[in-house]
Every structure is written in structure tokens, then in C-alpha cells.
Design an enzyme around this catalytic site. Structure first.
Site, mmCIF file in Angstrom:
data_model
loop_
_atom_site.group_PDB
_atom_site.id
_atom_site.type_symbol
_atom_site.label_atom_id
_atom_site.label_comp_id
_atom_site.label_asym_id
_atom_site.label_seq_id
_atom_site.Cartn_x
_atom_site.Cartn_y
_atom_site.Cartn_z
ATOM 1 N N SER A 1 0.854 -1.202 0.000
ATOM 2 C CA SER A 1 0.000 0.000 0.000
ATOM 3 C C SER A 1 0.881 1.239 0.000
ATOM 4 C CB SER A 1 -0.862 0.014 1.264
ATOM 5 O OG SER A 1 -1.502 1.261 1.444
ATOM 6 N N TYR B 1 -0.889 -0.151 10.514
ATOM 7 C CA TYR B 1 -1.239 -0.586 9.153
ATOM 8 C C TYR B 1 -0.088 -0.239 8.202
ATOM 9 C CZ TYR B 1 -3.443 -1.038 4.624
ATOM 10 O OH TYR B 1 -3.711 -1.403 3.322
HETATM 11 P P1 NDP Z 1 -11.466 -5.984 1.179
HETATM 12 O O1 NDP Z 1 -11.820 -5.776 2.613
HETATM 13 O O2 NDP Z 1 -12.516 -5.754 0.161
HETATM 14 O O3 NDP Z 1 -10.872 -7.470 0.980
HETATM 15 C C1 NDP Z 1 -9.980 -8.014 1.908
HETATM 16 C C2 NDP Z 1 -9.850 -9.500 1.678
HETATM 17 O O4 NDP Z 1 -8.924 -10.031 2.648
HETATM 18 C C3 NDP Z 1 -11.162 -10.252 1.862
HETATM 19 O O5 NDP Z 1 -11.298 -11.221 0.848
HETATM 20 C C4 NDP Z 1 -10.985 -10.936 3.197
HETATM 21 O O6 NDP Z 1 -11.683 -12.190 3.241
HETATM 22 C C5 NDP Z 1 -9.480 -11.186 3.233
HETATM 23 N N1 NDP Z 1 -9.032 -11.389 4.604
HETATM 24 C C6 NDP Z 1 -8.939 -10.464 5.600
HETATM 25 N N2 NDP Z 1 -8.603 -11.060 6.753
HETATM 26 C C7 NDP Z 1 -8.510 -12.389 6.486
HETATM 27 C C8 NDP Z 1 -8.231 -13.534 7.276
HETATM 28 N N3 NDP Z 1 -7.978 -13.452 8.607
HETATM 29 N N4 NDP Z 1 -8.220 -14.755 6.675
HETATM 30 C C9 NDP Z 1 -8.467 -14.867 5.347
HETATM 31 N N5 NDP Z 1 -8.740 -13.825 4.550
HETATM 32 C C10 NDP Z 1 -8.772 -12.603 5.122
HETATM 33 O O7 NDP Z 1 -10.215 -5.045 0.926
HETATM 34 P P2 NDP Z 1 -9.302 -4.773 -0.385
HETATM 35 O O8 NDP Z 1 -9.682 -5.631 -1.518
HETATM 36 O O9 NDP Z 1 -9.261 -3.312 -0.568
HETATM 37 O O10 NDP Z 1 -7.894 -5.196 0.209
HETATM 38 C C11 NDP Z 1 -7.061 -6.171 -0.394
HETATM 39 C C12 NDP Z 1 -5.619 -5.841 -0.025
HETATM 40 O O11 NDP Z 1 -5.288 -4.589 -0.607
HETATM 41 C C13 NDP Z 1 -5.353 -5.704 1.465
HETATM 42 O O12 NDP Z 1 -4.095 -6.280 1.749
HETATM 43 C C14 NDP Z 1 -5.309 -4.197 1.678
HETATM 44 O O13 NDP Z 1 -4.515 -3.835 2.781
HETATM 45 C C15 NDP Z 1 -4.699 -3.751 0.374
HETATM 46 N N6 NDP Z 1 -4.919 -2.368 -0.035
HETATM 47 C C16 NDP Z 1 -6.178 -1.840 -0.137
HETATM 48 C C17 NDP Z 1 -6.326 -0.536 -0.572
HETATM 49 C C18 NDP Z 1 -7.660 0.143 -0.683
HETATM 50 O O14 NDP Z 1 -7.711 1.379 -0.701
HETATM 51 N N7 NDP Z 1 -8.765 -0.588 -0.774
HETATM 52 C C19 NDP Z 1 -5.181 0.267 -0.992
HETATM 53 C C20 NDP Z 1 -3.909 -0.384 -0.810
HETATM 54 C C21 NDP Z 1 -3.799 -1.657 -0.397
HETATM 55 P P3 NDP Z 1 -12.626 -12.694 4.430
HETATM 56 O O15 NDP Z 1 -13.073 -11.495 5.214
HETATM 57 O O16 NDP Z 1 -13.754 -13.404 3.732
HETATM 58 O O17 NDP Z 1 -11.766 -13.625 5.202
HETATM 59 C C1 8X3 Z 2 -5.069 1.555 1.757
HETATM 60 C C2 8X3 Z 2 -4.715 2.867 1.145
HETATM 61 O O1 8X3 Z 2 -4.421 5.319 1.591
HETATM 62 O O2 8X3 Z 2 -6.237 4.177 2.747
HETATM 63 O O3 8X3 Z 2 -3.937 0.778 1.875
HETATM 64 O O4 8X3 Z 2 -3.966 3.804 3.427
HETATM 65 S S1 8X3 Z 2 -4.836 4.083 2.300
#
Ligand code: NDP
Ligand code: 8X3
Length: 249
Positions: free
Chosen positions: A136, A149
Site C-alpha cells: 500500500s 497498518y
Molecule cells: P477488502 O476488505 O474488500 O478485501 C480483503 C480481503 O482479505 C477479503 O477477501 C478478506 O476475506 C481477506 N481477509 C482479511 N482477513 C482475512 C483472514 N484473517 N483470513 C483470510 N482472509 C482474510 O479489501 P481490499 O480488496 O481493498 O484489500 C485487499 C488488499 O489490498 C489488502 O491487503 C489491503 O490492505 C490492500 N490495499 C487496499 C487498498 C484500498 O484502498 N482498498 C489500498 C492499498 C492496499 P474474508 O473477510 O472473507 O476472510
Molecule cells: C489503503 C490505502 O491510503 O487508505 O492501503 O492507506 S490508504
């Protein structure tokens, strides 16, 4: 012959979008996440020969090992690991954050990610495969409330560079993707279920979408075998940098 990708966090957001994008591009996919009811429709849509659902909590090592041991033979050779599962918990300054939130982020974003990577490295080396780690911008640029985070994502980025160094000569490619703001369930999870807060954050911001990120993951995965993108940082045009802050007496 089809290649196989294991995509973690496939029940929502980037991971779910990536499953659709990869399968449509001809890949077979192992889709993981805790919410089995969200994985099954992917299997129903594409068939068990193309998508295998592996529902487990990624922090549970025994459950991870059982899921890996139960892979169907046709999908047991993994060419690509997409370490996407992860979360932020809380937006409070460090001095008001809960330790429980911090430990959940470390357990998920760091400990589970390195565990799964450790499990799959031997076969990724054997198959001259690839690893794409979802980090991120929070791991690159600090912001108030980002504390743990951001720390976990800085780990992901640096771990990726270290892997790349250790895997020198193996042919295994390693890439970190560092997205900025994208509208998924991320903020609902971060705020412990506050949909209104999530809606407010993204309102009028024209954030990136899950499909935008899935497209970048697939692009990196499909690059020629001699080419490695080390890190890929991307943001919506609407997001940029803020200045330093100064506390005055
Ligand atoms: P979502 O919350 O939409 O998806 C997160 C996914 O992670 C879900 O499928 C969830 O599945 C899974 N997950 C979380 N905890 C667990 C666990 N304990 N066991 C198994 N699976 C888990 O978020 P995003 O798609 O946005 O996030 C995906 C990645 O991208 C993350 O690593 C996030 O930090 C990163 N990210 C997101 C950004 C954003 O702005 N959205 C920007 C930069 C990075 P379930 O709950 O079903 O287990
Ligand atoms: C998620 C992006 O900008 O919300 O990783 O931290 S931000």
C-alpha cells in the site's frame, strides 16, 4: 497449458476482481478467504476445474496447511502466489489505538503472509513461478492514523525486495503493488462496520476500483518471464501528497 494462481482474499475487493480477471484470461485459480459463501459462486460460475475454493482463516496455520493438502491434483501446481488478503483496523492515533487492532493487522498482513509464502516457495522455485504482494502507499508515506497498518505494509514491500534478492538466479519473479485509495470493503472493515464512514470517504473522490487493481495484477503476472516489475505504486488522480505538519506552542 493453463497456469494456476493462488489468490488470497478472494471474497471481496481486489482479490475477488482478480479471480474473475485471471479466469477470463485463461488461468486456473485457487481462491481463498474466510467467507466460504462468497467463494462458492466463483466455483459455480467457472467450474471446479477452473476455480478451487479454499475457505480458511489465513492466520490459522493448521487450516492453511489442510487447505493446501486438499488441493485437487489439477490445481496443486502453483505458478503464482498473489498475497492480497489483508486489512486495516482503526484510524485512531497510535496513543488511542487498541492493541487488539494492531495485533490483528500484524497477524494477518505480516505473519500469515510470510507463512503462506514460506509454504509455497519450494514449488514456486521449482516451477520458476512468481509472487505478487499487495502492499500500500500507506507503507511508503506515513499519515495520521496509519501507524501499524502502514508498518505492516512497509514490511510487505521490504520483504518483497528481500525475496527478490534471495531468489536471485531462480527465475522467480517478485513484485510489490502499492495502491492508494480504492473503493472496496476496506474502509468498512477498517471502521469496524461503519458503511456511512466508508461512503463519506469515497464520495466525490473518484477512487480506484477493484477492477483497476485486478488489471494491474494480471498485467504484472503476464509479463515476459525475463522481466520483473519490482514495485508498482498507483493512485487515483484525485489523490496526492500532503505536506509535513508542525505543532506550535
Ligand atoms: P477488502 O476488505 O474488500 O478485501 C480483503 C480481503 O482479505 C477479503 O477477501 C478478506 O476475506 C481477506 N481477509 C482479511 N482477513 C482475512 C483472514 N484473517 N483470513 C483470510 N482472509 C482474510 O479489501 P481490499 O480488496 O481493498 O484489500 C485487499 C488488499 O489490498 C489488502 O491487503 C489491503 O490492505 C490492500 N490495499 C487496499 C487498498 C484500498 O484502498 N482498498 C489500498 C492499498 C492496499 P474474508 O473477510 O472473507 O476472510
Ligand atoms: C489503503 C490505502 O491510503 O487508505 O492501503 O492507506 S490508504
Amino acid at each position: 497449458m493453463s497456469r494456476t494462481a493462488l489468490i488470497t482474499g478472494a471474497t471481496s475487493g481486489f482479490g475477488a476482481a482478480a479471480v474473475h480477471r485471471f479466469v477470463r484470461d485463461g488461468w486456473n485459480v485457487i481462491a481463498t478467504g474466510r467467507r466460504a459463501e462468497r467463494l462458492q459462486p466463483l466455483v459455480d460460475a467457472y467450474g471446479p476445474g477452473r476455480v478451487h475454493a479454499a475457505a480458511f482463516d489465513i492466520r490459522d496455520v493448521a487450516a492453511m496447511d489442510a487447505a493446501l493438502a486438499a488441493l485437487p491434483p489439477a490445481l496443486s501446481g502453483i505458478d503464482l502466489l498473489v498475497n492480497n488478503a489483508g486489512l486495516a483496523q482503526g484510524t485512531a492515533p497510535a496513543q488511542r489505538a487498541t492493541l487488539e487492532d494492531w495485533r490483528t493487522m500484524i497477524d494477518t498482513n505480516v505473519t500469515a503472509l510470510v507463512t503462506l509464502t514460506h509454504r509455497l516457495l519450494p514449488q514456486l522455485v521449482e516451477r520458476r513461478g512468481a509472487i505478487i504482494n499487495i502492499s500500500s502507499v500507506a507503507g511508503v508515506y506515513p499519515y495520521p492514523g496509519g501507524n501499524t497498518y502502514g508498518g505492516t505494509k512497509a514490511f510487505v514491500s521490504q520483504f518483497s525486495l528481500g525475496l527478490r534478492s534471495d531468489l536471485h538466479g531462480t527465475g522467480v519473479r517478485v513484485t510489490t503493488i502499492e495502491p492508494g485509495m480504492a473503493e472496496t470493503e476496506f474502509t468498512v472493515v477498517r471502521t469496524h462496520g461503519d458503511q456511512a464512514a466508508s461512503d463519506t470517504l469515497y464520495a466525490g473522490a473518484n477512487p480506484m476500483t477493484a477492477e483497476d487493481i485486478a488489471e494491474q495484477i494480471l498485467w504484472v503476472a503476464n509479463l515476459p518471464a525475463h522481466l520483473n516489475i519490482n514495485r508498482l505504486e498507483l493512485m487515483p488522480v484525485s489523490q496526492s501528497y500532503a505536506g509535513f505538519q508542525v505543532a506550535r506552542s
